[in-house]
Enzyme design. Structure first.
Site, PDB file in Angstrom:
ATOM      1  N   ASN A 209      27.117  48.533  44.804  1.00  0.00           N
ATOM      2  CA  ASN A 209      26.432  47.866  45.923  1.00  0.00           C
ATOM      3  C   ASN A 209      26.541  48.749  47.163  1.00  0.00           C
ATOM      4  OD1 ASN A 209      28.844  47.092  47.567  1.00  0.00           O
ATOM      5  ND2 ASN A 209      29.329  45.952  45.701  1.00  0.00           N
ATOM      6  N   LYS A 287      27.158  58.359  26.399  1.00  0.00           N
ATOM      7  CA  LYS A 287      25.990  58.129  27.249  1.00  0.00           C
ATOM      8  C   LYS A 287      24.883  57.462  26.434  1.00  0.00           C
ATOM      9  CE  LYS A 287      22.534  60.433  30.002  1.00  0.00           C
ATOM     10  NZ  LYS A 287      21.855  61.673  30.304  1.00  0.00           N
ATOM     11  N   PRO A 305      36.921  39.130  37.659  1.00  0.00           N
ATOM     12  CA  PRO A 305      37.910  38.230  38.272  1.00  0.00           C
ATOM     13  C   PRO A 305      37.654  38.126  39.772  1.00  0.00           C
ATOM     14  CG  PRO A 305      38.890  40.364  37.733  1.00  0.00           C
ATOM     15  CD  PRO A 305      37.504  40.363  37.142  1.00  0.00           C
ATOM     16  N   ASP A 306      37.943  36.972  40.356  1.00  0.00           N
ATOM     17  CA  ASP A 306      37.812  36.805  41.809  1.00  0.00           C
ATOM     18  C   ASP A 306      39.168  37.133  42.435  1.00  0.00           C
ATOM     19  OD1 ASP A 306      37.733  35.739  44.475  1.00  0.00           O
ATOM     20  OD2 ASP A 306      35.870  34.758  43.883  1.00  0.00           O
ATOM     21  N   PHE A 325      36.242  37.335  53.309  1.00  0.00           N
ATOM     22  CA  PHE A 325      35.005  37.607  54.040  1.00  0.00           C
ATOM     23  C   PHE A 325      33.858  36.878  53.360  1.00  0.00           C
ATOM     24  CE2 PHE A 325      35.282  40.889  57.356  1.00  0.00           C
ATOM     25  CZ  PHE A 325      36.661  41.019  57.363  1.00  0.00           C
ATOM     26  N   LYS A 343      37.735  29.049  47.507  1.00  0.00           N
ATOM     27  CA  LYS A 343      38.594  30.187  47.149  1.00  0.00           C
ATOM     28  C   LYS A 343      40.066  29.912  47.426  1.00  0.00           C
ATOM     29  CE  LYS A 343      35.102  33.515  46.996  1.00  0.00           C
ATOM     30  NZ  LYS A 343      34.922  34.748  46.257  1.00  0.00           N
TER      31      LYS A 343
HETATM   32  O1  C5P Z   1      32.074  34.974  46.535  1.00  0.00           O
HETATM   33  P1  C5P Z   1      31.792  36.041  47.547  1.00  0.00           P
HETATM   34  O2  C5P Z   1      31.623  37.400  46.916  1.00  0.00           O
HETATM   35  O3  C5P Z   1      30.702  35.726  48.525  1.00  0.00           O
HETATM   36  O4  C5P Z   1      33.122  36.067  48.424  1.00  0.00           O
HETATM   37  C1  C5P Z   1      33.403  37.098  49.305  1.00  0.00           C
HETATM   38  C2  C5P Z   1      34.887  37.220  49.482  1.00  0.00           C
HETATM   39  O5  C5P Z   1      35.541  37.145  48.209  1.00  0.00           O
HETATM   40  C3  C5P Z   1      35.294  38.553  50.044  1.00  0.00           C
HETATM   41  O6  C5P Z   1      36.475  38.364  50.784  1.00  0.00           O
HETATM   42  C4  C5P Z   1      35.533  39.401  48.801  1.00  0.00           C
HETATM   43  O7  C5P Z   1      36.416  40.466  49.059  1.00  0.00           O
HETATM   44  C5  C5P Z   1      36.139  38.387  47.864  1.00  0.00           C
HETATM   45  N1  C5P Z   1      35.858  38.607  46.435  1.00  0.00           N
HETATM   46  C6  C5P Z   1      36.882  38.997  45.587  1.00  0.00           C
HETATM   47  N2  C5P Z   1      36.649  39.156  44.239  1.00  0.00           N
HETATM   48  C7  C5P Z   1      35.429  38.937  43.726  1.00  0.00           C
HETATM   49  C8  C5P Z   1      34.357  38.554  44.575  1.00  0.00           C
HETATM   50  C9  C5P Z   1      34.608  38.402  45.935  1.00  0.00           C
HETATM   51  O8  C5P Z   1      37.990  39.188  46.065  1.00  0.00           O
HETATM   52  N3  C5P Z   1      35.229  39.118  42.428  1.00  0.00           N
END
Ligand code: C5P
Length: 399
Positions: A209, A287, A305-306, A325, A343
């Site tokens: 991104n 590749k 993972p979040d 953020f 979150k």
């Molecule tokens: O869900 P979203 O991507 O909008 O949330 C943004 C926040 O979550 C940011 O603080 C980003 O660093 C964190 N994030 C994360 N892991 C992910 C997706 C987002 O820590 N897989």
């Protein structure tokens, strides 16, 4: 604040020398006093009179001037300073520093000092990338000299690349990081994530991104400026490592999560990275061949993972303060409030990235700080200033 600190600012010859004037203004506004010394070539680019008017101090340029020697010799000049800053630092002055020459006042001051030195290089991109300059920089860094920049961008010589002088607010931040070691966050450990993640498709391709890492890196620098021990877990970015910060470089979201967990315990965590929401389920070992058009491959994605949610989970290792953020294009505050609950983090810095805001990819940011107590609307500010204010708020919260 830099009240009571004295900076010896050495200006060398280069088109960026005019930015030294803005740096002096910023330093004075912070309460620092500034004395300027010029290299041989600097006076071709900026007048001693402007430096003197802004610093309200005498400007030194001549090694052999009798009055300089009798009123304040070169040893005395560097002895009186808390920090020597070379901005801009030309390829020539860096080379003379590396070689230990003392052939003008600027080089002599730098050889005669036992104080910390910060250099802000600025030069043509090929001069910066030349092995001679790179070897000189490696020598200087090995000697403990701190570096800020150079930045990448369009240059006065109509070229593009690394070589632009770091912007004065970034140089100020680096100065703070070096001088404010006993700051409000001394003894605290803060974890920061920054930049994008790269999710591989095969050994040569990846999904990414547009995150530049500018805001996250600025936050890491600002926290270090307040004396925190900062671990910055960064995805791939084109930015220099902030001064005084330990940087762990990662590519994927999974690596970022592992690096964050390994960095715990931390007193606070600021998750400013733009983590990819998905990764490719089966990364090809070789590749992927183009084949015929009819057989374009289908990529199956699985959720990453979040990291923010994982660090916010209650437990012995949860940082006292977790900051996330949220980049939103509409209903910014409402979406961010929902995200804070979902979150489990303490604060959300909500970022208006609608096209009308002009924030995307820019130097400025328009944010709202969302906490359990409510919402604060911050004015549009440079990203470095958003970072500084956030670092101050974190310091208050950790008291
Ligand atoms: O869900 P979203 O991507 O909008 O949330 C943004 C926040 O979550 C940011 O603080 C980003 O660093 C964190 N994030 C994360 N892991 C992910 C997706 C987002 O820590 N897989």
């Amino acid at each position: 604040m830099l009240a009571g600190k004295h900076i010896l600012l050495i200006v060398s010859g280069g088109i960026a020398a005019y930015k030294a004037l803005e740096l002096i203004r910023l330093l004075r506004a912070e309460g620092a006093s500034v004395t300027c010394a010029l290299s041989r070539a600097a006076a071709q680019f900026v007048t001693p009179l402007s430096l003197q008017a802004l610093s309200e101090n005498r400007v030194y340029s001549d090694l052999f001037s009798l009055t300089d020697e009798s009123e304040m010799g070169h040893i005395q000049l560097s002895r009186a300073a808390d920090l020597l800053v070379v901005a801009p630092a030309s390829a020539d002055l860096l080379a003379r520093m590396a070689a230990g020459l003392a052939d003008d006042l600027a080089a002599t001051l730098l050889l005669a000092t036992d104080k910390k030195v910060l250099v802000a290089p600025a030069m043509n991109v090929r001069m910066w990338l030349h092995p001679a300059t790179q070897e000189n920089m490696a020598k200087l860094v090995a000697r403990g000299i701190a570096v800020v920049g150079p930045e990448e961008g369009p240059m006065a010589c109509n070229e593009f690349g690394p070589g632009r002088l770091a912007e004065p607010p970034a140089i100020l931040e680096a100065i703070r990081a070096l001088l404010e070691k006993e700051g409000k966050l001394a003894g605290k450990h803060v974890l920061v994530t920054s930049g994008p993640t790269h999710e591989p498709i095969d050994p040569v391709r990846y999904i990414a991104n547009r995150s530049s890492g500018r805001q996250g890196h600025a936050i890491a620098a600002a926290l270090a400026g307040l004396g925190a021990r900062v671990t910055l877990v960064s995805g791939p970015v084109a930015l220099p490592d902030p001064i005084g910060v330990s940087v762990r470089k990662v590519e994927t979201a999974e690596q970022m999560l592992a690096a964050c967990k390994a960095a715990l315990p931390a007193d606070a965590a600021v998750m400013a990275a733009a983590v990819a929401d998905w990764r490719v389920a089966d990364v090809a070992v070789q590749k992927i061949k183009k084949g015929s058009e009819a057989k374009a491959p289908t990529l199956t994605l699985v959720p990453n993972p979040d990291i923010l949610a994982a660090l916010s989970e209650p437990g012995a290792l949860r940082p006292k303060l977790v900051v996330g953020f949220a980049a939103e294009t509409e209903n910014v505050v409402q979406h961010a409030q929902e995200k804070r609950m979902r979150k489990g983090c303490d604060w959300i810095v909500a970022n208006d990235v609608s096209p009308a805001s002009g924030v995307m990819g820019g130097e400025e940011n328009l944010v709202h700080l969302i906490t359990a107590e409510g919402v604060e609307h911050w004015p549009r500010l440079p990203k470095t200033e958003v970072a500084r204010r956030l670092a101050e708020r974190i310091a208050e919260a950790l008291l």
